[in-house]
Motif scaffolding. Structure first.
Motif, PDB file in Angstrom:
ATOM      1  N   ALA A 149       0.814  -1.078  -0.247  1.00  0.00           N
ATOM      2  CA  ALA A 149       0.064   0.173  -0.325  1.00  0.00           C
ATOM      3  C   ALA A 149       1.121   1.363   0.048  1.00  0.00           C
ATOM      4  CB  ALA A 149      -1.181  -0.121   0.892  1.00  0.00           C
ATOM      5  N   ALA A 150       2.005   1.176   0.656  1.00  0.00           N
ATOM      6  CA  ALA A 150       2.862   2.407   0.680  1.00  0.00           C
ATOM      7  C   ALA A 150       3.865   2.262  -0.734  1.00  0.00           C
ATOM      8  CB  ALA A 150       3.884   1.840   1.923  1.00  0.00           C
ATOM      9  N   VAL A 151       4.450   1.465  -1.247  1.00  0.00           N
ATOM     10  CA  VAL A 151       4.434   1.942  -1.865  1.00  0.00           C
ATOM     11  C   VAL A 151       3.710   2.380  -3.662  1.00  0.00           C
ATOM     12  CG1 VAL A 151       5.957   0.393  -4.666  1.00  0.00           C
ATOM     13  CG2 VAL A 151       6.028   0.264  -2.064  1.00  0.00           C
ATOM     14  N   GLY A 152       2.015   1.882  -3.513  1.00  0.00           N
ATOM     15  CA  GLY A 152       1.170   1.942  -4.327  1.00  0.00           C
ATOM     16  C   GLY A 152       0.939   3.162  -4.643  1.00  0.00           C
ATOM     17  N   VAL A 166       9.779   3.358   3.487  1.00  0.00           N
ATOM     18  CA  VAL A 166      11.089   2.221   4.363  1.00  0.00           C
ATOM     19  C   VAL A 166      10.652   0.786   4.817  1.00  0.00           C
ATOM     20  CG1 VAL A 166      12.918   2.091   5.411  1.00  0.00           C
ATOM     21  CG2 VAL A 166      12.305   4.481   4.182  1.00  0.00           C
ATOM     22  N   LEU A 167      11.577   0.000   4.873  1.00  0.00           N
ATOM     23  CA  LEU A 167      10.711  -1.500   5.381  1.00  0.00           C
ATOM     24  C   LEU A 167      11.459  -1.718   6.296  1.00  0.00           C
ATOM     25  CD1 LEU A 167       9.337  -3.891   5.617  1.00  0.00           C
ATOM     26  CD2 LEU A 167       9.891  -5.297   4.592  1.00  0.00           C
ATOM     27  N   GLN A 168      11.298  -2.078   8.039  1.00  0.00           N
ATOM     28  CA  GLN A 168      12.786  -2.436   9.096  1.00  0.00           C
ATOM     29  C   GLN A 168      11.513  -3.849   9.290  1.00  0.00           C
ATOM     30  OE1 GLN A 168      12.673   0.384  11.552  1.00  0.00           O
ATOM     31  NE2 GLN A 168      14.942  -0.115  12.462  1.00  0.00           N
ATOM     32  N   ALA A 169      12.630  -4.895   9.595  1.00  0.00           N
ATOM     33  CA  ALA A 169      12.134  -5.978   9.535  1.00  0.00           C
ATOM     34  C   ALA A 169      13.547  -6.782  10.357  1.00  0.00           C
ATOM     35  CB  ALA A 169      11.879  -6.784   8.002  1.00  0.00           C
ATOM     36  N   PRO A 170      13.476  -7.489  11.087  1.00  0.00           N
ATOM     37  CA  PRO A 170      14.730  -8.360  12.177  1.00  0.00           C
ATOM     38  C   PRO A 170      15.152  -9.228  11.232  1.00  0.00           C
ATOM     39  CG  PRO A 170      12.485  -9.092  12.771  1.00  0.00           C
ATOM     40  CD  PRO A 170      12.107  -7.909  11.565  1.00  0.00           C
ATOM     41  N   PRO A 171      16.166  -9.473  12.030  1.00  0.00           N
ATOM     42  CA  PRO A 171      17.164 -10.369  10.369  1.00  0.00           C
ATOM     43  C   PRO A 171      16.404 -12.041  11.287  1.00  0.00           C
ATOM     44  CG  PRO A 171      18.263  -9.742  11.912  1.00  0.00           C
ATOM     45  CD  PRO A 171      17.562  -8.741  12.445  1.00  0.00           C
ATOM     46  N   GLY A 172      15.907 -13.173   9.190  1.00  0.00           N
ATOM     47  CA  GLY A 172      15.116 -13.263  10.020  1.00  0.00           C
ATOM     48  C   GLY A 172      13.960 -13.844   9.454  1.00  0.00           C
ATOM     49  N   VAL A 218       7.501   4.695   6.931  1.00  0.00           N
ATOM     50  CA  VAL A 218       8.508   3.877   7.927  1.00  0.00           C
ATOM     51  C   VAL A 218       7.402   1.800   7.533  1.00  0.00           C
ATOM     52  CG1 VAL A 218       9.417   2.997   9.189  1.00  0.00           C
ATOM     53  CG2 VAL A 218       9.769   4.728   8.707  1.00  0.00           C
ATOM     54  N   VAL A 219       8.038   1.115   7.138  1.00  0.00           N
ATOM     55  CA  VAL A 219       6.646  -0.017   7.544  1.00  0.00           C
ATOM     56  C   VAL A 219       7.569  -0.833   8.301  1.00  0.00           C
ATOM     57  CG1 VAL A 219       5.627  -2.117   6.516  1.00  0.00           C
ATOM     58  CG2 VAL A 219       5.597  -0.349   5.412  1.00  0.00           C
TER      59      VAL A 219
END
Length: 779
Positions: free
Chosen positions: A15-18, A24-30, A170-171
């Motif tokens: 949705a943010a990209v659209g 900006v995607l913040q996601a933990p390792p793995g 930021v997502v």
């Protein structure tokens, strides 16, 4: 598809990209962002998606994993491109590329035709190419492609600054694949124990207490090999994994195998890669980084503590496919002392490639998250100018050709000017062999398969007249031509101005001239790791225009004299050095003054007259004649008086009286006589010298000579200090108020002195007595 933690965040990201075209995607390792995000965006993006990866191994692995998810081979919907290898087709919609490949793409055509979205994966690593790629993409979007979508993905980076720079939402994904148990040391490692021994002990503990494979992090190849030797007896396959390892061996390290496995890796395994079977991670706690020193023009590898972000990233490797355990090589309470994030590469790296890319782009005004340091950038541009890539700050045709090559500008210049056969040397330099002989000639006689493959790839770029390998190396490293210093120790002065050394027993230890391709980066005297010997004739052939005669007059601290020399210079090294007998007097004078600044003004021959004159000038405040001021004004007052002097001895024989008087000039000389006369005329008519050295101008005079004086003498507005002497010229009183002395203390002096010196007058009222130096005749 197997559910992954990132799945819950994908709708918000899409949705943010659209809506914004930015995220900006913040996601933990793995969490699974590398393989899930491009596939999730595919339906909403017009055109291809290009995803940047920091490493070749991760590039191929990410593309293969996504293709497998789609049930296709790599090269159809999902493909990859990297230096020397690619799997793409007309059907490819997702292309995973190394960061350098993207720079070539956008420089070739800033509009990025056919590309609808660019994803910057693992941006927390803050590689130089990722920072540059993002800056170029942002400007292309602002000026040419407002429809271009940009997504920045990170595991541990503070997303705020990059989101603010982009103006992007930021997502955040909070999920983790599997839980990871953290274990720390309960006591420090034994004092003096090497890192490889510490890691080997933790690996053994992990094998004994945790099921599955073990991934251990060490700072570099040397530590990995030594640790592997210590683990030779474990019941598992021990696999190294580092950047210089042949690609086939890298793939073998991450591939599943029939036996239990221990992977000993550098930071190459921190991100993007999922190594099947790993249930335990051992973090040695160290990372090796290249730091560039603009002053020396060299990079040096430094071993540092990991940051908290790196430790988090490494620990997360243990929970990629199942619950795992992370062993940290430090005590739990020490983690808070770690730095939060590693420094961005742009702040510590050699910026030659970046400077060239900026010149190709035609602008420095890019949106860098961390601006490049001005000093390092200036040093990089100076090198590019010496390679002919820049002229007057503008890129040349040669510079554009260098930028199109997948090489550091030094090596690109070498390949395009080094003649047929230069690719073999370039291949060896690109692969960068580790420990071994310093003499590159020995490496060239037995190149590795990887070096041969690089040479084959670069052969099509070869150009220029025939050259020797030493000449080719000098083309790439004009600042690292070394001239051997005098003495038995193998030490060289480099053309860039720094020092270099090697072991006495090395085969190149006796070479007069060398070219170094690899140095350890020490700021004072770097150790030579790879080099070739070069003859003076070879050097002149490739760098003749840069070799020039330089005439110098310089002060020698060692010999305490001016040395006038004519030197044939290549950078900082003198290929020929001879006396300059007809050096101009002004050059000699300038060098003498440099020597005097070093020696101090006391090195001049200060006579009593000169010291008195200097003190008088200070008292009259006509000039600042302090040591510092005289040294600063040497050109004004001393330079014309240095004819015929060439050494410290001559300076010591130079009385500066006449020089100081000439500096004052006639008018100030007259003022000096009024404000600070050299002497005081006594009532008897004698000239009594005034001593200006004390804080208060002082005269010493026999008391009888001052008879009849009713006013206290002054210099300017300052009362003289009068030291009154006995007939034997011993002090009897000191006063700055002569009338007060006559009226008061004189009576005590008279009573004491008249008995000692009965032949001399001691009147009750000296103000009405005649001055005299005579005594009564003996009667």
């Amino acid at each position: 598809m197997t559910p992954l933690p990132i799945d819950d965040a994908l709708p918000d990201l899409v949705a943010a990209v659209g809506t914004h075209g930015l995220a900006v995607l913040q996601a933990p390792p793995g969490a699974g962002k590398t393989t899930r995000v491009p596939l999730a965006l595919l339906p909403v993006i017009d055109g291809c998606i290009v995803m940047l990866e920091p490493r070749r191994l991760a590039t191929r692995a990410a593309a293969a994993r996504m293709a497998e998810t789609l049930g296709e081979p790599a090269g159809r919907t999902v493909g990859y491109r990297m230096r020397g290898a690619s799997e793409v087709s007309d059907a490819t919609r997702i292309e995973v590329v190394t960061e350098g490949i993207f720079t070539r793409m956008i420089q070739a055509d800033p509009e990025l035709p056919g590309i609808g979205c660019v994803i910057f994966d693992e941006f927390h690593e803050r590689s130089l190419n990722a920072d540059l790629g993002l800056a170029l993409a942002v400007e292309a979007r602002q000026v040419l492609r407002p429809d271009l979508a940009l997504v920045v993905m990170s595991a541990t980076l503070d997303a705020g600054p990059v989101a603010e720079m982009l103006g992007a939402p930021v997502v955040t994904s909070e999920g983790r694949s599997f839980p990871v148990e953290r274990r720390w040391r309960d006591r420090p490692p034994p004092e003096g124990q090497r890192i490889e021994a510490q890691v080997a002990a933790l690996v053994t503990e992990a094998l004994d207490t945790v099921e599955g494979d073990v991934l251990a992090f060490l700072p570099g190849e040397g530590e990995i090999r030594r640790c592997a030797g210590l683990l030779g007896a474990v019941a598992a396959d021990v696999r190294p994994l580092y950047g210089a390892l042949p690609f086939a061996e890298q793939r073998a390290a991450i591939a599943p195998g029939p036996r239990r496995k221990v992977v000993l890796a550098t930071s190459i395994a921190e991100t993007s890669l999922t190594i099947e079977g790993v249930r335990a991670v051992v973090d040695g706690g160290l990372a090796r980084r290249a730091r560039f020193d603009p002053g020396s023009g060299m990079s040096r590898l430094v071993t540092e503590r990991v940051t908290r972000a790196e430790a988090t990233q490494r620990a997360g490797r243990a929970g990629r496919v199942a619950p795992g355990v992370a062993f940290s090589n430090w005590m739990q309470g020490q983690e808070g002392a770690l730095a939060a994030f590693p420094p961005p590469e742009i702040a510590r790296a050699d910026l030659t490639g970046l400077a060239l890319e900026l010149a190709v782009w035609g602008s420095d005004a890019l949106a860098f998250l961390t601006p490049p340091p001005e000093g390092a950038l200036a040093e990089a541009r100076a090198l590019l100018a010496s390679l002919g890539a820049l002229e007057g700050g503008t890129i040349t045709d040669h510079g554009r050709a260098l930028a199109r090559m997948p090489l550091h500008p030094r090596l690109a210049h070498m390949v395009t000017t080094g003649g047929r056969g230069v690719a073999a040397l370039a291949g060896v330099l690109v692969v960068r062999s580790g420990p071994g002989p310093v003499d590159l000639g020995e490496v060239l006689r037995a190149p590795t398969p990887e070096a041969r493959a690089e040479a084959k790839r670069l052969r099509r770029f070869e150009a220029g007249p025939p050259r020797s390998d030493a000449q080719r190396l000098a083309l790439a490293y004009p600042d690292r031509v070394g001239l051997r210093r005098d003495g038995e120790a193998p030490r060289w002065l480099l053309s860039g101005g720094k020092g270099a050394k090697m072991e006495k027993g090395d085969t190149l230890a006796g070479a007069r001239l060398i070219v170094a391709s690899d140095l350890d980066g020490d700021r004072t005297e770097a150790r030579v790791r790879k080099a070739l010997a070069i003859t003076e004739a070879e050097l002149r052939e490739v760098h003749g225009p840069a070799i020039a005669w330089v005439e110098t007059c310089a002060w020698s601290e060692r010999h305490r004299r001016v040395e006038a020399r004519r030197r044939e210079m290549f950078g900082a090294i003198a290929l020929d050095d001879r006396p300059w007998p007809d050096a101009p007097p002004d050059g000699i004078a300038a060098a003498l003054m440099d020597g005097l600044r070093s020696l101090g003004v006391d090195a001049l021959g200060w006579s009593k007259r000169a010291r008195l004159l200097r003190a008088r000038i200070a008292a009259a405040e006509l000039r600042d004649v302090s040591d510092a001021a005289l040294l600063a004004a040497l050109d004004e007052w001393l330079a014309p008086w240095l004819d015929g002097i060439r050494d410290a001895g001559g300076l010591g024989r130079l009385d500066p009286t006449d020089a100081l008087m000439a500096w004052l000039g006639w008018n100030d000389g007259q003022r000096l006589d009024r404000l600070a006369p050299a002497s005081y005329r006594s009532p008897l008519g004698n000239r009594v010298p005034i001593d200006y050295a004390p804080e208060i101008p002082t005269i010493s005079v026999r008391v009888q000579e001052m008879f009849g004086e009713t006013r206290h003498p002054v210099v300017g507005r300052t009362p003289l200090r009068i030291e009154l002497l006995s007939p034997a010229r011993r002090p009897v009183a000191i006063t700055q108020d002569l009338p007060g002395f006559w009226a008061g203390a004189w009576a005590d002096v008279r009573r004491d002195m008249r008995g000692r010196y009965p032949r001399h007058p001691w009147p009750e009222d000296p103000t009405v007595a005649d001055p005299t130096l005579r005594a009564k005749p003996r009667g």
